[in-house]
Motif scaffolding. Structure first.
Motif, PDB file in Angstrom:
ATOM      1  N   ALA A 138      19.607  41.295  48.777  1.00  0.00           N
ATOM      2  CA  ALA A 138      20.211  41.686  47.503  1.00  0.00           C
ATOM      3  C   ALA A 138      19.666  40.810  46.379  1.00  0.00           C
ATOM      4  CB  ALA A 138      21.725  41.550  47.583  1.00  0.00           C
ATOM      5  N   SER A 139      19.509  41.404  45.189  1.00  0.00           N
ATOM      6  CA  SER A 139      19.067  40.645  44.026  1.00  0.00           C
ATOM      7  C   SER A 139      20.184  39.734  43.542  1.00  0.00           C
ATOM      8  CB  SER A 139      18.659  41.603  42.912  1.00  0.00           C
ATOM      9  OG  SER A 139      19.812  42.262  42.395  1.00  0.00           O
ATOM     10  N   LEU A 140      19.839  38.815  42.632  1.00  0.00           N
ATOM     11  CA  LEU A 140      20.843  37.905  42.085  1.00  0.00           C
ATOM     12  C   LEU A 140      21.935  38.684  41.364  1.00  0.00           C
ATOM     13  CD1 LEU A 140      21.829  35.056  41.502  1.00  0.00           C
ATOM     14  CD2 LEU A 140      20.348  35.028  39.469  1.00  0.00           C
ATOM     15  N   LEU A 141      21.545  39.709  40.597  1.00  0.00           N
ATOM     16  CA  LEU A 141      22.532  40.525  39.893  1.00  0.00           C
ATOM     17  C   LEU A 141      23.506  41.175  40.869  1.00  0.00           C
ATOM     18  CD1 LEU A 141      20.354  42.317  37.176  1.00  0.00           C
ATOM     19  CD2 LEU A 141      22.203  40.675  36.757  1.00  0.00           C
ATOM     20  N   ALA A 142      22.970  41.722  41.957  1.00  0.00           N
ATOM     21  CA  ALA A 142      23.818  42.378  42.952  1.00  0.00           C
ATOM     22  C   ALA A 142      24.746  41.375  43.622  1.00  0.00           C
ATOM     23  CB  ALA A 142      22.963  43.082  43.996  1.00  0.00           C
ATOM     24  N   GLN A 143      24.240  40.179  43.897  1.00  0.00           N
ATOM     25  CA  GLN A 143      25.064  39.154  44.544  1.00  0.00           C
ATOM     26  C   GLN A 143      26.207  38.715  43.640  1.00  0.00           C
ATOM     27  OE1 GLN A 143      22.814  35.901  46.416  1.00  0.00           O
ATOM     28  NE2 GLN A 143      21.034  37.243  46.493  1.00  0.00           N
ATOM     29  N   VAL A 144      25.898  38.495  42.357  1.00  0.00           N
ATOM     30  CA  VAL A 144      26.948  38.078  41.413  1.00  0.00           C
ATOM     31  C   VAL A 144      27.967  39.197  41.240  1.00  0.00           C
ATOM     32  CG1 VAL A 144      27.426  37.416  39.033  1.00  0.00           C
ATOM     33  CG2 VAL A 144      25.429  36.466  40.214  1.00  0.00           C
ATOM     34  N   GLY A 145      27.483  40.431  41.093  1.00  0.00           N
ATOM     35  CA  GLY A 145      28.389  41.557  40.929  1.00  0.00           C
ATOM     36  C   GLY A 145      29.297  41.746  42.127  1.00  0.00           C
ATOM     37  N   SER A 146      28.777  41.502  43.329  1.00  0.00           N
ATOM     38  CA  SER A 146      29.552  41.742  44.543  1.00  0.00           C
ATOM     39  C   SER A 146      30.738  40.807  44.693  1.00  0.00           C
ATOM     40  CB  SER A 146      28.649  41.617  45.770  1.00  0.00           C
ATOM     41  OG  SER A 146      28.259  40.265  45.992  1.00  0.00           O
ATOM     42  N   ILE A 147      30.696  39.640  44.035  1.00  0.00           N
ATOM     43  CA  ILE A 147      31.818  38.708  44.138  1.00  0.00           C
ATOM     44  C   ILE A 147      32.745  38.789  42.918  1.00  0.00           C
ATOM     45  CG2 ILE A 147      30.541  37.120  45.615  1.00  0.00           C
ATOM     46  CD1 ILE A 147      30.104  35.321  43.195  1.00  0.00           C
ATOM     47  N   MET A 148      32.554  39.824  42.096  1.00  0.00           N
ATOM     48  CA  MET A 148      33.407  39.994  40.916  1.00  0.00           C
ATOM     49  C   MET A 148      34.138  41.337  40.886  1.00  0.00           C
ATOM     50  SD  MET A 148      30.789  38.444  38.037  1.00  0.00           S
ATOM     51  CE  MET A 148      31.978  38.401  36.700  1.00  0.00           C
ATOM     52  N   THR A 149      33.612  42.332  41.579  1.00  0.00           N
ATOM     53  CA  THR A 149      34.177  43.683  41.458  1.00  0.00           C
ATOM     54  C   THR A 149      35.526  43.840  42.136  1.00  0.00           C
ATOM     55  OG1 THR A 149      32.674  44.284  43.285  1.00  0.00           O
ATOM     56  CG2 THR A 149      32.029  44.938  41.069  1.00  0.00           C
ATOM     57  N   TRP A 150      35.944  42.876  42.951  1.00  0.00           N
ATOM     58  CA  TRP A 150      37.291  42.914  43.529  1.00  0.00           C
ATOM     59  C   TRP A 150      38.352  42.990  42.430  1.00  0.00           C
ATOM     60  CZ3 TRP A 150      40.471  39.227  41.655  1.00  0.00           C
ATOM     61  CH2 TRP A 150      39.870  38.110  41.058  1.00  0.00           C
ATOM     62  N   ALA A 151      38.042  42.411  41.268  1.00  0.00           N
ATOM     63  CA  ALA A 151      39.013  42.368  40.165  1.00  0.00           C
ATOM     64  C   ALA A 151      39.381  43.771  39.690  1.00  0.00           C
ATOM     65  CB  ALA A 151      38.465  41.538  39.013  1.00  0.00           C
ATOM     66  N   CYS A 152      38.490  44.738  39.881  1.00  0.00           N
ATOM     67  CA  CYS A 152      38.800  46.129  39.511  1.00  0.00           C
ATOM     68  C   CYS A 152      39.993  46.637  40.312  1.00  0.00           C
ATOM     69  CB  CYS A 152      37.593  47.028  39.763  1.00  0.00           C
ATOM     70  SG  CYS A 152      36.106  46.575  38.853  1.00  0.00           S
ATOM     71  N   LEU A 153      40.012  46.326  41.612  1.00  0.00           N
ATOM     72  CA  LEU A 153      41.132  46.745  42.467  1.00  0.00           C
ATOM     73  C   LEU A 153      42.412  46.000  42.097  1.00  0.00           C
ATOM     74  CD1 LEU A 153      39.523  47.029  46.030  1.00  0.00           C
ATOM     75  CD2 LEU A 153      40.182  48.877  44.475  1.00  0.00           C
ATOM     76  N   TYR A 154      42.279  44.748  41.713  1.00  0.00           N
ATOM     77  CA  TYR A 154      43.438  43.944  41.326  1.00  0.00           C
ATOM     78  C   TYR A 154      44.132  44.563  40.105  1.00  0.00           C
ATOM     79  CZ  TYR A 154      46.083  39.591  40.511  1.00  0.00           C
ATOM     80  OH  TYR A 154      47.071  38.654  40.351  1.00  0.00           O
ATOM     81  N   CYS A 155      43.335  44.902  39.092  1.00  0.00           N
ATOM     82  CA  CYS A 155      43.888  45.528  37.881  1.00  0.00           C
ATOM     83  C   CYS A 155      44.470  46.901  38.195  1.00  0.00           C
ATOM     84  CB  CYS A 155      42.802  45.666  36.817  1.00  0.00           C
ATOM     85  SG  CYS A 155      42.132  44.117  36.212  1.00  0.00           S
ATOM     86  N   TYR A 156      43.770  47.669  38.992  1.00  0.00           N
ATOM     87  CA  TYR A 156      44.210  49.028  39.316  1.00  0.00           C
ATOM     88  C   TYR A 156      45.529  49.006  40.077  1.00  0.00           C
ATOM     89  CZ  TYR A 156      44.133  53.724  41.328  1.00  0.00           C
ATOM     90  OH  TYR A 156      44.461  54.999  41.716  1.00  0.00           O
ATOM     91  N   LEU A 157      45.661  48.091  41.033  1.00  0.00           N
ATOM     92  CA  LEU A 157      46.905  47.998  41.797  1.00  0.00           C
ATOM     93  C   LEU A 157      48.066  47.599  40.890  1.00  0.00           C
ATOM     94  CD1 LEU A 157      48.230  48.209  44.546  1.00  0.00           C
ATOM     95  CD2 LEU A 157      47.573  45.836  44.998  1.00  0.00           C
ATOM     96  N   PHE A 158      47.811  46.713  39.938  1.00  0.00           N
ATOM     97  CA  PHE A 158      48.856  46.337  38.975  1.00  0.00           C
ATOM     98  C   PHE A 158      49.302  47.559  38.183  1.00  0.00           C
ATOM     99  CE2 PHE A 158      50.366  44.633  34.899  1.00  0.00           C
ATOM    100  CZ  PHE A 158      51.240  43.643  35.330  1.00  0.00           C
ATOM    101  N   ALA A 159      48.345  48.380  37.762  1.00  0.00           N
ATOM    102  CA  ALA A 159      48.674  49.591  37.008  1.00  0.00           C
ATOM    103  C   ALA A 159      49.492  50.565  37.846  1.00  0.00           C
ATOM    104  CB  ALA A 159      47.393  50.272  36.522  1.00  0.00           C
ATOM    105  N   ILE A 160      49.169  50.687  39.134  1.00  0.00           N
ATOM    106  CA  ILE A 160      49.899  51.603  40.019  1.00  0.00           C
ATOM    107  C   ILE A 160      51.331  51.117  40.242  1.00  0.00           C
ATOM    108  CG2 ILE A 160      50.051  52.438  42.405  1.00  0.00           C
ATOM    109  CD1 ILE A 160      48.021  53.943  40.824  1.00  0.00           C
ATOM    110  N   VAL A 161      51.474  49.838  40.551  1.00  0.00           N
ATOM    111  CA  VAL A 161      52.796  49.296  40.882  1.00  0.00           C
ATOM    112  C   VAL A 161      53.716  49.251  39.666  1.00  0.00           C
ATOM    113  CG1 VAL A 161      54.026  47.244  41.706  1.00  0.00           C
ATOM    114  CG2 VAL A 161      51.922  47.979  42.840  1.00  0.00           C
ATOM    115  N   TYR A 162      53.166  48.907  38.506  1.00  0.00           N
ATOM    116  CA  TYR A 162      53.996  48.732  37.305  1.00  0.00           C
ATOM    117  C   TYR A 162      53.749  49.828  36.269  1.00  0.00           C
ATOM    118  CZ  TYR A 162      54.899  44.120  39.249  1.00  0.00           C
ATOM    119  OH  TYR A 162      55.280  43.084  40.076  1.00  0.00           O
TER     120      TYR A 162
END
Length: 446
Positions: free
Chosen positions: A140-164
């Protein structure tokens, strides 16, 4: 041959009807994968009729479910009872955290998109070319590696929106949902399905946990209305995954992708099932075959895995590959090399080595038979504890932890869910945020 396993799982569901939770989730997941084989819809040539395999499956499942039951029988601490009085203040703190993670998620998606563009990504209308480009990369490229350890936050925000979703303004509801569109884009840019499947499961689990946190009379009044997000998201994601199954065929080996899959996995459909789905058209026929094999093939492959000598223990490297990649210099354990060795051994045994072999294979490889069984007991106990906590807590991170562990149960007939970097980081972030809050590092002051 698998009917004893089916009977065991149905019995567990009946006995755990009132509590449901992880016992129901793992039982339904395994039934979904086992029933096509048990009912004779699929006949795997690599599957052997041996009595020990159902017994082994029941034993491993019983370890997990036993851990759940053990937690259910213990007295629940009232330590969190006072938390409910702090709901508003805790919501404000969680809202502030989600606002920060929103930027992390968007940045992660941006890095992934940039990586796709800079690496000459194929047109989005050519899923075969996209998939070949992704799977053909050596690293994986550096961009892909950095992106892969940040995109979890999308699920975190989405779950907050669903629950609340009832507490948020329309603006904030839409704002926190937006990152999940970028997360779904991860599936599109890799011509894959995992991100889409995770979005669907998080939606269902988020709705379920929000139901359990309401008085029963409120649940009865709002159940149908609250189910709409889960139904709509499930329909959209299922449609996308079906489209991928149809579109990811380059017609090089055969015009019928279903036939290719049947050959690779040495599987035949029962004549009745084959006739029924053939009437739906060639594309739908291939997509259904791929779906059936996608979810069920890990079961017979797990049997062959148990019959194959896999070498020494890997001490967690198969269950938590990301962590062990970072510690490779200290431990000497390389998850990539271990996976290659597993594939080679299964190929030598005459089966498709790249196929999934259930999460149980990873736990047994990591910790041995006794250690793997103990790990499943602990995992079941921990998951039931997290689910109980999520149903009564005022802490959003407790909910996130419970959802992650339920995802681990859902994925168990396929792979260890925590081997996915996004799922692992979502869990670790929620654990860290909860620890900081409870140790005074984050103030709950209004």
């Amino acid at each position: 041959m698998l009917m004893p396993v089916v009977a065991f799982l149905i019995g567990c569901m009946l006995l755990g009807y009132r509590g449901k939770g992880p016992i129901w989730v793992i039982s339904i997941s395994w039934l979904f994968c086992i029933l096509p084989i048990a009912f004779g819809w699929l006949d795997y040539g690599l599957f052997k009729e041996v009595a020990w395999f159902p017994a082994a499956l029941i034993g491993l499942l019983a370890c997990y479910i036993g851990g759940c039951v053990l937690r259910s029988l213990t007295v629940t601490s009232s330590a969190n009872a006072s938390d409910m009085a702090d709901t508003d203040r805790r919501f404000v703190v969680s809202f502030s955290v989600v606002q920060q993670t929103w930027w992390i998620g968007l940045a992660g998606v941006g890095f992934v998109i940039a990586d796709f563009a800079f690496n000459g990504g194929a047109g989005l209308d050519d899923l075969v070319a996209i998939r070949d480009a992704v799977t053909g990369r050596q690293s994986a490229s550096l961009l892909a590696q950095v992106g892969s350890i940040m995109t979890w936050a999308c699920l975190y925000c989405y779950l907050f929106a669903i629950v609340y979703r009832r507490r948020l303004s329309k603006f904030n509801l839409v704002r926190f949902i937006i990152p999940v569109a970028g997360y779904f884009l991860l599936s599109v840019l890799s011509a894959g399905r995992q991100a889409a499947f995770q979005v669907m499961m998080v939606t269902i689990l988020g709705v379920a946990v929000s139901w359990d946190r309401k008085p029963r009379v409120v649940i009865r009044r709002s159940r149908h209305r609250d189910a709409i997000p889960a139904i709509v998201m499930s329909a959209v994601m299922t449609g996308y995954m079906g489209y991928v199954a149809i579109a990811r065929n380059d017609n090089v080996v055969s015009d019928d992708k279903g036939e290719v899959i049947k050959t690779l996995f040495t599987v035949d459909l029962s004549p009745a099932v084959d006739r029924t789905i053939s009437s739906l058209g060639a594309n739908v026929h291939s997509a259904i075959i791929e779906g059936l094999v996608y979810f069920s093939s890990a079961v017979p492959l797990f049997q062959r895995y148990l019959e194959t000598e896999m070498g020494g223990l890997s001490y967690g490297a198969m269950s938590f590959p990301f962590i062990f990649r970072q510690l490779q210099g200290l431990t000497g354990l390389a998850p990539g090399a271990l996976l290659d060795d597993k594939v080679a051994r299964l190929n030598a045994a005459g089966v498709i080595g790249a196929g999934w072999t259930t999460s149980f294979s990873a736990y047994l490889k990591d910790f041995g038979t006794i250690g793997g069984a103990a790990f499943l007991v602990i995992l079941g106990f921990y998951t039931m504890d997290a689910w109980k906590r999520a149903r009564r807590t005022a802490d959003f991170d407790d909910i996130v932890i419970a959802v992650v562990l339920m995802l681990v149960a859902i994925y168990s007939p396929l792979i260890p869910a925590q081997s996915d970097t996004n799922i692992l980081f979502l869990w670790l972030f929620a654990l860290a945020a909860r620890w900081l809050r409870r140790n005074g590092a984050v103030s709950l002051a209004a």
